[in-house]
Motif scaffolding. Sequence first.
Motif, PDB file in Angstrom:
ATOM      1  N   VAL A  94     -40.732 -11.246 -11.914  1.00 25.74           N
ATOM      2  CA  VAL A  94     -41.994 -10.562 -11.614  1.00 25.74           C
ATOM      3  C   VAL A  94     -42.622 -11.170 -10.364  1.00 25.74           C
ATOM      4  N   VAL A  95     -42.677 -12.500 -10.305  1.00 21.08           N
ATOM      5  CA  VAL A  95     -43.247 -13.190  -9.147  1.00 21.08           C
ATOM      6  C   VAL A  95     -42.459 -12.843  -7.886  1.00 21.08           C
ATOM      7  N   ASP A  96     -41.138 -12.830  -7.986  1.00 21.94           N
ATOM      8  CA  ASP A  96     -40.283 -12.504  -6.846  1.00 21.94           C
ATOM      9  C   ASP A  96     -40.552 -11.082  -6.351  1.00 21.94           C
ATOM     10  N   LEU A  97     -40.642 -10.133  -7.264  1.00 21.82           N
ATOM     11  CA  LEU A  97     -40.930  -8.743  -6.885  1.00 21.82           C
ATOM     12  C   LEU A  97     -42.294  -8.631  -6.211  1.00 21.82           C
ATOM     13  N   VAL A  98     -43.290  -9.259  -6.785  1.00 20.90           N
ATOM     14  CA  VAL A  98     -44.642  -9.219  -6.224  1.00 20.90           C
ATOM     15  C   VAL A  98     -44.665  -9.831  -4.825  1.00 20.90           C
ATOM     16  N   ASN A  99     -44.030 -10.975  -4.670  1.00 23.69           N
ATOM     17  CA  ASN A  99     -44.061 -11.666  -3.379  1.00 23.69           C
ATOM     18  C   ASN A  99     -43.263 -10.960  -2.294  1.00 23.69           C
ATOM     19  N   HIS A 100     -42.300 -10.153  -2.675  1.00 20.96           N
ATOM     20  CA  HIS A 100     -41.511  -9.433  -1.679  1.00 20.96           C
ATOM     21  C   HIS A 100     -42.018  -8.028  -1.393  1.00 20.96           C
ATOM     22  N   TYR A 101     -42.713  -7.402  -2.345  1.00 26.71           N
ATOM     23  CA  TYR A 101     -43.066  -5.992  -2.172  1.00 26.71           C
ATOM     24  C   TYR A 101     -44.549  -5.663  -2.236  1.00 26.71           C
ATOM     25  N   ALA A 102     -45.418  -6.573  -2.671  1.00 33.59           N
ATOM     26  CA  ALA A 102     -46.851  -6.250  -2.754  1.00 33.59           C
ATOM     27  C   ALA A 102     -47.445  -6.143  -1.346  1.00 33.59           C
ATOM     28  N   GLU A 123     -42.545   3.305  -4.460  1.00 34.13           N
ATOM     29  CA  GLU A 123     -42.831   3.086  -5.888  1.00 34.13           C
ATOM     30  C   GLU A 123     -42.810   1.594  -6.220  1.00 34.13           C
ATOM     31  N   LEU A 124     -41.842   0.884  -5.639  1.00 40.23           N
ATOM     32  CA  LEU A 124     -41.749  -0.553  -5.874  1.00 40.23           C
ATOM     33  C   LEU A 124     -42.975  -1.273  -5.314  1.00 40.23           C
ATOM     34  N   GLN A 125     -43.450  -0.845  -4.139  1.00 39.49           N
ATOM     35  CA  GLN A 125     -44.651  -1.435  -3.550  1.00 39.49           C
ATOM     36  C   GLN A 125     -45.867  -1.181  -4.432  1.00 39.49           C
ATOM     37  N   ALA A 126     -45.996   0.035  -4.962  1.00 40.44           N
ATOM     38  CA  ALA A 126     -47.137   0.356  -5.831  1.00 40.44           C
ATOM     39  C   ALA A 126     -47.110  -0.485  -7.106  1.00 40.44           C
ATOM     40  N   LEU A 127     -45.935  -0.657  -7.692  1.00 33.99           N
ATOM     41  CA  LEU A 127     -45.815  -1.482  -8.890  1.00 33.99           C
ATOM     42  C   LEU A 127     -46.117  -2.947  -8.574  1.00 33.99           C
ATOM     43  N   ALA A 128     -45.609  -3.432  -7.449  1.00 31.86           N
ATOM     44  CA  ALA A 128     -45.864  -4.822  -7.057  1.00 31.86           C
ATOM     45  C   ALA A 128     -47.348  -5.045  -6.796  1.00 31.86           C
ATOM     46  N   ASP A 129     -48.014  -4.075  -6.154  1.00 33.69           N
ATOM     47  CA  ASP A 129     -49.456  -4.192  -5.915  1.00 33.69           C
ATOM     48  C   ASP A 129     -50.233  -4.233  -7.227  1.00 33.69           C
ATOM     49  N   ARG A 152     -42.221  -0.412 -14.776  1.00 33.78           N
ATOM     50  CA  ARG A 152     -43.659  -0.645 -14.937  1.00 33.78           C
ATOM     51  C   ARG A 152     -43.920  -1.269 -16.306  1.00 33.78           C
ATOM     52  N   GLY A 153     -43.278  -0.729 -17.323  1.00 33.48           N
ATOM     53  CA  GLY A 153     -43.428  -1.287 -18.661  1.00 33.48           C
ATOM     54  C   GLY A 153     -42.945  -2.723 -18.735  1.00 33.48           C
ATOM     55  N   ALA A 154     -41.807  -3.011 -18.071  1.00 28.18           N
ATOM     56  CA  ALA A 154     -41.250  -4.364 -18.085  1.00 28.18           C
ATOM     57  C   ALA A 154     -42.178  -5.351 -17.377  1.00 28.18           C
TER      58      ALA A 154
END
Length: 177
Positions: free
Chosen positions: A12-20, A55-61, A111-113
Amino acid sequence: MVAVPRLDISDVVDLVNHYAVRARAAAGDEGKGYRPLREVLASLAPQVGECSTGELQALADAAYEVFVAAADGRDVAPAVNALLAPAGPTPVLGANGDVVWEVEEGRSPLRGALGVTLLDWLHTRGAERLGVCGGRRCADAFADASPAGRRKFCSATCLNRHKVAEHRRRAALLDAS
């Protein structure tokens, strides 16, 4: 129903830091490239399905908002609920007695995960163990799994940069006087 994959908080942290997008803007990294989408999705879980960079950016945000709220000392519940609501994950008792989360067909298992992983982290470790880096030019999220629970930086690199900058600042003050 579609099973919600189990993610590690580091995913989760990796996704947020790469795509938010918001985190990138705060750190001035808007021009920095993204990790390849296929690589990100493959590392998360094969069950998340396809999704676009947008979509990935929106989820990361949406997930980043949880880290920001925790770092600011605000209630994280609205941010977690905003992340979970569109997916609508439902807990189900699995055959082996474990709780399994599912979403309806057509809703985002990713999103659920993300929401369920953050929910589990908050339930077991607390909001004070989530944060945003205290580095001068960094806005990366982190999850503090250390025994002491006093982490303020996303990495040792940011901590070291901060210490060097503080040392130089103090040295400049001494030289000026």
